[in-house]
Design an enzyme around this catalytic site. Structure first.
Site, PDB file in Angstrom:
ATOM      1  N   CYS A  72       0.839  -1.199   0.000  1.00  0.00           N
ATOM      2  CA  CYS A  72       0.000   0.000   0.000  1.00  0.00           C
ATOM      3  C   CYS A  72       0.874   1.248   0.000  1.00  0.00           C
ATOM      4  O   CYS A  72       2.000   1.223   0.496  1.00  0.00           O
ATOM      5  CB  CYS A  72      -0.912  -0.014   1.224  1.00  0.00           C
ATOM      6  SG  CYS A  72      -2.103   1.343   1.202  1.00  0.00           S
ATOM      7  N   CYS A  76      -1.685   3.843   7.287  1.00  0.00           N
ATOM      8  CA  CYS A  76      -2.670   4.008   8.366  1.00  0.00           C
ATOM      9  C   CYS A  76      -2.198   3.240   9.612  1.00  0.00           C
ATOM     10  O   CYS A  76      -1.836   2.064   9.513  1.00  0.00           O
ATOM     11  CB  CYS A  76      -4.034   3.476   7.937  1.00  0.00           C
ATOM     12  SG  CYS A  76      -4.573   4.207   6.380  1.00  0.00           S
ATOM     13  N   CYS A  79      -3.925  -0.127  10.367  1.00  0.00           N
ATOM     14  CA  CYS A  79      -4.102  -1.076   9.248  1.00  0.00           C
ATOM     15  C   CYS A  79      -4.046  -2.520   9.747  1.00  0.00           C
ATOM     16  O   CYS A  79      -3.133  -2.890  10.469  1.00  0.00           O
ATOM     17  CB  CYS A  79      -3.000  -0.849   8.210  1.00  0.00           C
ATOM     18  SG  CYS A  79      -3.148  -1.946   6.797  1.00  0.00           S
TER      19      CYS A  79
HETATM   20  S1  SF4 Z   1      -5.780   0.645   5.985  1.00  0.00           S
HETATM   21 FE1  SF4 Z   1      -3.883  -0.330   5.260  1.00  0.00          FE
HETATM   22  S2  SF4 Z   1      -4.372  -1.019   3.184  1.00  0.00           S
HETATM   23 FE2  SF4 Z   1      -5.929   0.504   3.741  1.00  0.00          FE
HETATM   24  S3  SF4 Z   1      -5.153   2.449   2.993  1.00  0.00           S
HETATM   25 FE3  SF4 Z   1      -4.466   2.263   5.089  1.00  0.00          FE
HETATM   26  S4  SF4 Z   1      -2.409   1.347   4.992  1.00  0.00           S
HETATM   27 FE4  SF4 Z   1      -3.425   1.028   3.022  1.00  0.00          FE
END
Ligand code: SF4
Length: 350
Positions: A72, A76, A79
């Site tokens: 990604c 986040c 995540c």
């Molecule tokens: S939750 Fe994880 S997979 Fe989704 S945008 Fe954020 S970092 Fe990327």
């Protein structure tokens, strides 16, 4: 230590294969018993036999979430499907797995990640979306994305094959998005969201929003923007902790600082209770009501608060692998997992 973990993995694989065979034997035996009971007994006893059959019934993979990549471009903090590998199946293998799922009863496929538009600049997911709609005729084909890498040209090429596009957005305040990690460089996550929303309208794709409620956005009032964007569904999740993904020693994220209580989650829901498209998902509902396939097409069992993988459906088939998915079909129906999910059936005003 290394030897021990290899042995454990080997023993686990052997147990899975044995269980698969045992499961088939139990089913065949029950089938024999049913046919005998059907011939020799009254209706009451046939019902008893049917109840026994239900106890070992294989769940149908009606709705599947295929996380084909863990990579990604965002970071986040909470995540729960992190970049633990960079593996992605060759597209033909992924198609083979999708065909197996269709043959086992799949009606809805959702492509997720990681960020699905990272691989081949969106062409990989585009090819799978087209294959599922055109070749397999799956009623509902959807993608969950952070929205930052989607281009107008993608919609022109693949938009007609996509039913629903869900974009993750936890806040309409850019500073909050930065604190959460839902951002890349100086690009505005919120501007992207509005851009993708207008493309969905132009190319007739149903637009959905997913939000994760955590310590940084729990006080936010999103009513105005949600009403303006008017998604077909607004999924509101309570921040979830998964061992090995966003908690524990070998995790790539530390979600502890993001976790909110059930009451805080309820307060957020209460503030937004007038939004009719809101679909809440507490931790309890989330854990075992999703069928999740990872990048190797292995079902992930989340019941123990971590992700325990089955063998790949490409190696042992869907019916055998799904026994290890931890999937609770009743909870799936209880959380409203089955809804109008094909754009052909939606009365959308584009
Ligand atoms: S939750 Fe994880 S997979 Fe989704 S945008 Fe954020 S970092 Fe990327």
């Amino acid at each position: 230590m290394m030897m021990l973990s290899t042995q454990i993995v080997y023993v686990k694989m052997m147990l899975q294969v044995c269980f698969s065979n045992l499961h088939s034997i139990v089913l065949s035996t029950l089938e024999l018993v049913f046919s005998w009971v059907g011939v020799n007994a009254g209706h009451g006893r046939v019902c008893v036999a049917h109840k026994a059959a239900e106890a070992v019934k294989t769940p149908t993979p009606t709705s599947v979430n295929y996380h084909f990549t863990r990579q990604c471009n965002y970071k986040c903090g909470f995540c729960f499907h992190t970049a633990k590998t960079s593996f992605v199946l060759p597209v033909e293998e992924a198609k083979r797995g999708l065909r197996l799922l269709k043959e086992s009863g799949m009606e809805k496929i959702n492509f997720s990640g990681g960020e699905p538009f990272l691989q081949e600049r969106g062409d990989f997911v585009g090819k799978l979306v087209q294959f599922c709609k055109e070749d397999l005729q799956i009623p509902s084909v959807s993608i969950v994305s952070n929205g930052s890498l989607i281009r107008d040209s993608w919609f022109r090429k693949y938009g007609e094959y996509l039913d629903i596009l869900a974009i993750s957005c936890d806040s309409f305040d850019e500073d909050t998005n930065k604190l959460i990690g839902r951002t890349q460089g100086r690009k505005s996550h919120v501007d992207n969201l509005y851009k993708v929303r207008s493309w969905c309208k132009e190319y007739k794709v149903a637009f959905k929003i997913n939000s994760v409620i955590n310590t940084f956005n729990l006080e936010e009032d999103m009513r105005e923007q949600i009403l303006e964007l008017s998604p077909v569904r607004w999924k509101v999740f309570q921040c979830l902790v998964i061992e090995g993904e966003n908690a524990g020693d070998d995790a790539l994220r530390e979600a502890e600082g993001f976790v909110i209580s059930d009451q805080q989650f309820q307060d957020f829901l209460d503030r937004h209770r007038d939004i009719t498209c809101l679909v809440p998902e507490s931790n309890e509902k989330m854990r075992d009501s999703y069928l999740i396939l990872d990048e190797y097409m292995r079902f992930l069992d989340c019941r123990e608060g971590r992700k325990d993988p089955s063998n790949s459906i490409l190696d042992i088939g869907v019916e055998n692998a799904i026994q290890f998915s931890g999937f609770d079909e009743k909870m799936f129906l209880k959380r409203g997992g089955k809804y109008v999910w094909s754009k052909a059936d939606m009365r959308l005003e584009w």
